[in-house]
Design a protein around this motif. Structure first.
Motif, PDB file in Angstrom:
ATOM      1  N   ALA B  79       0.805  -1.225   0.000  1.00  8.92           N
ATOM      2  CA  ALA B  79       0.000   0.000   0.000  1.00  8.92           C
ATOM      3  C   ALA B  79       0.842   1.281   0.000  1.00  8.92           C
ATOM      4  O   ALA B  79       0.566   2.221  -0.737  1.00  8.92           O
ATOM      5  CB  ALA B  79      -0.958  -0.009   1.185  1.00  8.92           C
ATOM      6  N   ASP B  80       1.901   1.326   0.812  1.00  9.19           N
ATOM      7  CA  ASP B  80       2.680   2.565   0.924  1.00  9.19           C
ATOM      8  C   ASP B  80       4.002   2.484   0.171  1.00  9.19           C
ATOM      9  O   ASP B  80       4.907   3.277   0.445  1.00  9.19           O
ATOM     10  CB  ASP B  80       2.955   2.879   2.406  1.00  9.19           C
ATOM     11  CG  ASP B  80       1.666   3.208   3.137  1.00  9.19           C
ATOM     12  OD1 ASP B  80       0.777   3.810   2.506  1.00  9.19           O
ATOM     13  OD2 ASP B  80       1.553   2.845   4.328  1.00  9.19           O
ATOM     14  N   LEU B  81       4.134   1.514  -0.735  1.00  8.34           N
ATOM     15  CA  LEU B  81       5.410   1.308  -1.428  1.00  8.34           C
ATOM     16  C   LEU B  81       5.256   1.608  -2.909  1.00  8.34           C
ATOM     17  O   LEU B  81       4.156   1.533  -3.460  1.00  8.34           O
ATOM     18  CB  LEU B  81       5.870  -0.140  -1.215  1.00  8.34           C
ATOM     19  CG  LEU B  81       5.973  -0.552   0.257  1.00  8.34           C
ATOM     20  CD1 LEU B  81       6.308  -2.023   0.386  1.00  8.34           C
ATOM     21  CD2 LEU B  81       7.024   0.290   0.982  1.00  8.34           C
ATOM     22  N   ALA B  82       6.364   1.948  -3.536  1.00  8.05           N
ATOM     23  CA  ALA B  82       6.344   2.247  -4.972  1.00  8.05           C
ATOM     24  C   ALA B  82       6.794   1.009  -5.738  1.00  8.05           C
ATOM     25  O   ALA B  82       7.955   0.590  -5.637  1.00  8.05           O
ATOM     26  CB  ALA B  82       7.287   3.411  -5.260  1.00  8.05           C
ATOM     27  N   VAL B  83       5.852   0.414  -6.467  1.00  9.07           N
ATOM     28  CA  VAL B  83       6.138  -0.810  -7.227  1.00  9.07           C
ATOM     29  C   VAL B  83       5.634  -0.602  -8.656  1.00  9.07           C
ATOM     30  O   VAL B  83       4.451  -0.303  -8.844  1.00  9.07           O
ATOM     31  CB  VAL B  83       5.443  -2.029  -6.583  1.00  9.07           C
ATOM     32  CG1 VAL B  83       5.670  -3.279  -7.422  1.00  9.07           C
ATOM     33  CG2 VAL B  83       5.942  -2.238  -5.157  1.00  9.07           C
ATOM     34  N   PRO B  84       6.481  -0.748  -9.690  1.00  5.33           N
ATOM     35  CA  PRO B  84       6.023  -0.516 -11.060  1.00  5.33           C
ATOM     36  C   PRO B  84       4.984  -1.549 -11.482  1.00  5.33           C
ATOM     37  O   PRO B  84       4.969  -2.671 -10.962  1.00  5.33           O
ATOM     38  CB  PRO B  84       7.305  -0.653 -11.898  1.00  5.33           C
ATOM     39  CG  PRO B  84       8.276  -1.349 -11.036  1.00  5.33           C
ATOM     40  CD  PRO B  84       7.903  -1.098  -9.610  1.00  5.33           C
ATOM     41  N   PRO B  85       4.114  -1.185 -12.414  1.00  2.00           N
ATOM     42  CA  PRO B  85       2.982  -2.055 -12.762  1.00  2.00           C
ATOM     43  C   PRO B  85       3.382  -3.357 -13.447  1.00  2.00           C
ATOM     44  O   PRO B  85       2.549  -4.254 -13.561  1.00  2.00           O
ATOM     45  CB  PRO B  85       2.141  -1.183 -13.702  1.00  2.00           C
ATOM     46  CG  PRO B  85       3.001  -0.049 -14.111  1.00  2.00           C
ATOM     47  CD  PRO B  85       4.069   0.125 -13.079  1.00  2.00           C
ATOM     48  N   ASP B  86       4.650  -3.477 -13.895  1.00  2.00           N
ATOM     49  CA  ASP B  86       5.027  -4.743 -14.538  1.00  2.00           C
ATOM     50  C   ASP B  86       5.849  -5.645 -13.612  1.00  2.00           C
ATOM     51  O   ASP B  86       6.380  -6.666 -14.044  1.00  2.00           O
ATOM     52  CB  ASP B  86       5.804  -4.471 -15.837  1.00  2.00           C
ATOM     53  CG  ASP B  86       7.136  -3.803 -15.542  1.00  2.00           C
ATOM     54  OD1 ASP B  86       7.266  -3.212 -14.435  1.00  2.00           O
ATOM     55  OD2 ASP B  86       8.034  -3.878 -16.392  1.00  2.00           O
ATOM     56  N   ALA B  87       5.963  -5.283 -12.338  1.00  2.00           N
ATOM     57  CA  ALA B  87       6.719  -6.135 -11.411  1.00  2.00           C
ATOM     58  C   ALA B  87       6.001  -7.473 -11.240  1.00  2.00           C
ATOM     59  O   ALA B  87       4.773  -7.562 -11.353  1.00  2.00           O
ATOM     60  CB  ALA B  87       6.857  -5.448 -10.060  1.00  2.00           C
ATOM     61  N   THR B  88       6.798  -8.515 -10.976  1.00  6.40           N
ATOM     62  CA  THR B  88       6.241  -9.830 -10.642  1.00  6.40           C
ATOM     63  C   THR B  88       6.091  -9.891  -9.122  1.00  6.40           C
ATOM     64  O   THR B  88       7.014  -9.530  -8.401  1.00  6.40           O
ATOM     65  CB  THR B  88       7.187 -10.944 -11.126  1.00  6.40           C
ATOM     66  OG1 THR B  88       7.268 -10.876 -12.550  1.00  6.40           O
ATOM     67  CG2 THR B  88       6.691 -12.308 -10.703  1.00  6.40           C
ATOM     68  N   VAL B  89       4.943 -10.348  -8.649  1.00  5.33           N
ATOM     69  CA  VAL B  89       4.680 -10.389  -7.208  1.00  5.33           C
ATOM     70  C   VAL B  89       4.596 -11.840  -6.766  1.00  5.33           C
ATOM     71  O   VAL B  89       3.885 -12.646  -7.373  1.00  5.33           O
ATOM     72  CB  VAL B  89       3.370  -9.641  -6.872  1.00  5.33           C
ATOM     73  CG1 VAL B  89       3.045  -9.761  -5.385  1.00  5.33           C
ATOM     74  CG2 VAL B  89       3.479  -8.172  -7.274  1.00  5.33           C
ATOM     75  N   THR B  90       5.332 -12.173  -5.717  1.00 12.18           N
ATOM     76  CA  THR B  90       5.236 -13.514  -5.137  1.00 12.18           C
ATOM     77  C   THR B  90       5.110 -13.362  -3.628  1.00 12.18           C
ATOM     78  O   THR B  90       5.136 -12.247  -3.095  1.00 12.18           O
ATOM     79  CB  THR B  90       6.444 -14.390  -5.537  1.00 12.18           C
ATOM     80  OG1 THR B  90       6.235 -15.727  -5.056  1.00 12.18           O
ATOM     81  CG2 THR B  90       7.745 -13.864  -4.942  1.00 12.18           C
ATOM     82  N   ASP B  91       4.920 -14.473  -2.933  1.00 19.44           N
ATOM     83  CA  ASP B  91       4.778 -14.415  -1.468  1.00 19.44           C
ATOM     84  C   ASP B  91       5.375 -15.672  -0.875  1.00 19.44           C
ATOM     85  O   ASP B  91       5.813 -16.571  -1.610  1.00 19.44           O
ATOM     86  CB  ASP B  91       3.293 -14.295  -1.076  1.00 19.44           C
ATOM     87  CG  ASP B  91       2.560 -15.606  -1.265  1.00 19.44           C
ATOM     88  OD1 ASP B  91       2.690 -16.188  -2.372  1.00 19.44           O
ATOM     89  OD2 ASP B  91       1.898 -16.088  -0.341  1.00 19.44           O
ATOM     90  N   LEU B  92       5.442 -15.726   0.463  1.00 17.67           N
ATOM     91  CA  LEU B  92       6.026 -16.878   1.154  1.00 17.67           C
ATOM     92  C   LEU B  92       5.007 -17.540   2.085  1.00 17.67           C
ATOM     93  O   LEU B  92       5.369 -18.266   3.001  1.00 17.67           O
ATOM     94  CB  LEU B  92       7.253 -16.430   1.972  1.00 17.67           C
ATOM     95  CG  LEU B  92       8.319 -15.603   1.232  1.00 17.67           C
ATOM     96  CD1 LEU B  92       9.448 -15.227   2.195  1.00 17.67           C
ATOM     97  CD2 LEU B  92       8.878 -16.380   0.043  1.00 17.67           C
ATOM     98  N   GLY B  93       3.718 -17.273   1.838  1.00 18.43           N
ATOM     99  CA  GLY B  93       2.677 -17.746   2.756  1.00 18.43           C
ATOM    100  C   GLY B  93       2.520 -19.254   2.768  1.00 18.43           C
ATOM    101  O   GLY B  93       2.779 -19.932   1.767  1.00 18.43           O
ATOM    102  N   SER B  94       2.039 -19.789   3.906  1.00 17.10           N
ATOM    103  CA  SER B  94       1.984 -21.242   4.095  1.00 17.10           C
ATOM    104  C   SER B  94       0.776 -21.874   3.422  1.00 17.10           C
ATOM    105  O   SER B  94       0.637 -23.100   3.443  1.00 17.10           O
ATOM    106  CB  SER B  94       1.965 -21.564   5.591  1.00 17.10           C
ATOM    107  OG  SER B  94       0.833 -20.959   6.192  1.00 17.10           O
ATOM    108  N   VAL B  95      -0.106 -21.075   2.845  1.00 15.52           N
ATOM    109  CA  VAL B  95      -1.271 -21.606   2.147  1.00 15.52           C
ATOM    110  C   VAL B  95      -1.386 -20.824   0.839  1.00 15.52           C
ATOM    111  O   VAL B  95      -1.000 -19.646   0.792  1.00 15.52           O
ATOM    112  CB  VAL B  95      -2.520 -21.508   3.055  1.00 15.52           C
ATOM    113  CG1 VAL B  95      -2.851 -20.064   3.391  1.00 15.52           C
ATOM    114  CG2 VAL B  95      -3.723 -22.190   2.439  1.00 15.52           C
ATOM    115  N   LYS B  96      -1.832 -21.444  -0.227  1.00 13.93           N
ATOM    116  CA  LYS B  96      -1.721 -20.778  -1.519  1.00 13.93           C
ATOM    117  C   LYS B  96      -3.048 -20.433  -2.190  1.00 13.93           C
ATOM    118  O   LYS B  96      -3.143 -19.391  -2.820  1.00 13.93           O
ATOM    119  CB  LYS B  96      -0.852 -21.619  -2.487  1.00 13.93           C
ATOM    120  CG  LYS B  96       0.587 -21.780  -2.017  1.00 13.93           C
ATOM    121  CD  LYS B  96       1.547 -20.669  -2.426  1.00 13.93           C
ATOM    122  CE  LYS B  96       1.316 -19.283  -1.935  1.00 13.93           C
ATOM    123  NZ  LYS B  96       1.762 -18.974  -0.601  1.00 13.93           N
ATOM    124  N   VAL B  97      -4.091 -21.277  -2.101  1.00 17.62           N
ATOM    125  CA  VAL B  97      -5.346 -20.947  -2.780  1.00 17.62           C
ATOM    126  C   VAL B  97      -5.950 -19.651  -2.228  1.00 17.62           C
ATOM    127  O   VAL B  97      -6.325 -18.767  -3.015  1.00 17.62           O
ATOM    128  CB  VAL B  97      -6.347 -22.129  -2.708  1.00 17.62           C
ATOM    129  CG1 VAL B  97      -7.739 -21.680  -3.174  1.00 17.62           C
ATOM    130  CG2 VAL B  97      -5.861 -23.295  -3.564  1.00 17.62           C
TER     131      VAL B  97
END
Lengths: 304, 304
Positions: B79-97
């Motif tokens: 929300a408060d960060l500057a991320v360009p619209p073509d960046a790839t987003v991933t996460d490290l969460g323990s559940v995926k669906v």
């Protein structure tokens, strides 16, 4: 523990029948503690390994005779050995009511059941370790008809090996180990078998929680089956308690389990308990253990 | 892994949001591997700890942006960060669906779910360890609409951190971790809670099998509850499979569990897999993993 004082009589000799992991380790620990130990095993290799650790090898056993043999062999373990009729007989079996039922026929009040809570997934004389019992709990069974001096002689053997003695009836012991040892083996088996059904992807993603939760089912399956089937009633009851827990709402279940696991007593408080059956059993039921014998008391501790 | 070749384009920069145990360890591992890493955390202490490991601190993130924040914070982590619209987003969460359902609304095909199978009972930036991912499996999710080049960029981050990449759909991942991680937490809780009911004598006799079987419920109960409730459907199904196993005759159950635990593949066989969705998912389903990317192939292994 090796300086354990015996004010009223000299420490009796100890005979150990079966020199595998448990028996071999006990014989070696007692030799190291300066006790007079004779050992026997049907396997010449096990005898040779024990002899190399200073255990006298022979078929004439006296004092406290420890049956360190598998459960099915308990009844005839002394068949070819010379044991005087006043010897005290104990064992290291993982279940106590069935052994009591079997051995009291032969040995009557001379039999005092025992169970050291140690051992590893290894077995046999190559897994012998004189430090195996250091700091371990060792249940020594006290029935209504157990002669207290014989109970003390067995307790002193456990203390001399470095263990702490937990007084309990055979039935109390079997209920307790069903909850903390036999059911964990069944849960580990069910967890591993169900993950096997889930397939190779699941097994490939298995990490710490699966490894820890299934470690104990790496043991010899014949040994595990004999153990749980030998304590079938208490194990089924303890498993039913686990299944009732699994039916609770998960946050409640998780909080309850965490409280037990994280809530282990921070310390222990030293106590003196008179050498009486009821006082000793009360110590065991409260989670305490005997660490030392004095003339008319034992010293021990309770969770704090 | 640090010499991982990228023949077709330079390794993109990596942004890590959340510098606790997982995010801080990943940022430090990538710095050690020579990658360009920017990190951010709302906690100034976590930022300072990461900066001390050579992580650039800033709110402008680009390339592969890793959300290393708790599940409830995923939706607003940028929300408060500057991320360009073509960046790839991933996460490290323990559940995926559930994360996929939430993040594909915001990020569409730019989101590629990930889950490294590591971490310890510790948490927070003080538990940071650049070696945390070495040899660990890291699920990187491949949905029907995932853009393969983005999947590869995320996989390369995991490989650069020292992990092996397991391709799986989010649903396959959630079923698998229910069986090998979430259900073990519930079993550990039930075992501990039931032993608590059995009383102080049982807890006093608890030894290795109880310690191993309950270790994982020493974790923060709020974290464990969020984890199992966040994967409720697959976890309930996996728990039902465990309960079906528990209903089998014990010797059969013990043999089946032992076979899975003791039957882990003795080795692995190296394979080359074309860079295609179906081939990658087939590798994951067979228990394999990607260890290296070549131009038009990945290298990996299968259980042998």
């Amino acid at each position: 523990m090796t300086a354990f004082p015996v004010p009223t009589m000299p420490a009796p000799p100890v005979g150990v029948v079966g020199l595998g992991q448990l028996g071999g380790s006990l014989a070696a620990a007692l030799v190291a503690a300066g006790r007079d130990v004779t050992g026997w095993d049907v396997d010449p290799d096990a005898r040779a390994a024990a002899a190399a650790r200073g255990v006298r090898i022979g078929r004439e056993l006296d004092g406290v005779v420890v049956l360190a043999v598998p459960l099915p062999a308990m009844g005839h373990a002394l068949a070819d050995l010379a044991v005087p009729p006043d010897a005290t007989v104990t064992d290291l079996g993982s279940v106590k009511v069935p052994v009591l039922d079997q051995l009291r026929v032969t040995y009557g009040g001379r039999y005092v059941g025992g169970h050291p809570m140690c051992g590893t997934e290894r077995s046999g004389h190559a897994a012998t370790d004189p430090g195996l019992f250091t700091g371990a709990r060792w249940a020594v069974c006290l029935e209504p008809d157990t002669e207290l001096p014989r109970w003390l002689r067995v307790a002193e053997v456990a203390l001399a090996a470095g263990a702490e003695v937990v007084p309990a009836t055979a039935a109390e012991h079997d209920d307790a180990v069903a909850a903390v040892s036999h059911v964990p083996h069944l849960l580990a088996a069910a967890l591993a078998a169900a993950a096997g059904e889930a397939g190779p992807l699941a097994l490939a993603l298995a990490a710490g929680s699966f490894r820890d939760g299934t470690r104990v089912i790496g043991s010899d399956p014949a040994f595990v089956s004999a153990m749980v089937e030998g304590n079938a009633g208490p194990t089924a009851a303890a498993l039913a308690r686990v299944q009732a827990q699994l039916a609770r709402p998960w946050p409640e279940l998780v909080a309850a389990g965490h409280a037990v696991r994280a809530g282990a007593p921070a310390g222990r408080r030293e106590v003196r308990v008179p050498l009486e059956r009821a006082a000793l059993l009360a110590l065991g039921r409260a989670g305490g253990a005997v660490t030392r014998r004095l003339a008319a008391f034992v010293e021990g501790h309770l969770p704090d």
